[in-house]
Design a protein around this motif. Structure first.
Motif, PDB file in Angstrom:
ATOM      1  N   ASP A  51       0.877  -1.172   0.000  1.00 14.07           N
ATOM      2  CA  ASP A  51       0.000   0.000   0.000  1.00 14.07           C
ATOM      3  C   ASP A  51       0.913   1.220   0.000  1.00 14.07           C
ATOM      4  N   CYS A 102       0.320   3.732   3.394  1.00 12.76           N
ATOM      5  CA  CYS A 102       0.758   3.373   4.745  1.00 12.76           C
ATOM      6  C   CYS A 102       1.846   2.313   4.742  1.00 12.76           C
ATOM      7  N   CYS A 123      -5.030  -0.921   1.776  1.00 16.71           N
ATOM      8  CA  CYS A 123      -5.558  -1.727   2.876  1.00 16.71           C
ATOM      9  C   CYS A 123      -6.989  -1.312   3.198  1.00 16.71           C
ATOM     10  N   CYS A 156      -7.073   5.018   2.676  1.00 13.07           N
ATOM     11  CA  CYS A 156      -5.766   5.074   2.016  1.00 13.07           C
ATOM     12  C   CYS A 156      -5.941   5.362   0.527  1.00 13.07           C
TER      13      CYS A 156
HETATM   14 ZN   LIG Z   1      -3.172   1.636   3.940  1.00  8.36          ZN
END
Ligand SMILES: [Zn+2]
Length: 69
Positions: free
Chosen positions: A27, A30, A52, A56
């Motif tokens: 990702d 993050c 995720c 995000c």
């Molecule tokens: Zn994420």
């Protein structure tokens, strides 16, 4: 010989598809590892990114450049 090569190539491709299906992507927001088959994804510069969770993805969609270096 070319027959052997084609067979080897097909097998390689099948293997690659399986590997992609079960592989993990990062990702970009993050840096968490997410299944490549995740349904939360975005395409930017012809590259596919997975996330995720939706927040995000939203962050990435707003300013993708920020997360790609
Ligand atoms: Zn994420």
């Amino acid at each position: 010989m070319s027959g052997w090569w084609m067979q080897g190539n097909a097998t390689g491709r099948e293997f690659l598809q399986v590997a992609v299906k079960d592989s993990l992507k990062v990702d970009p927001v993050c840096k968490m590892k997410v299944k490549a088959s995740s349904s939360i994804k975005s395409t930017f510069n012809k590259q596919e990114y997975v996330f995720c969770n939706k927040s995000c993805k939203l962050k990435f969609d707003k300013t993708p450049e920020k997360y790609l270096k």
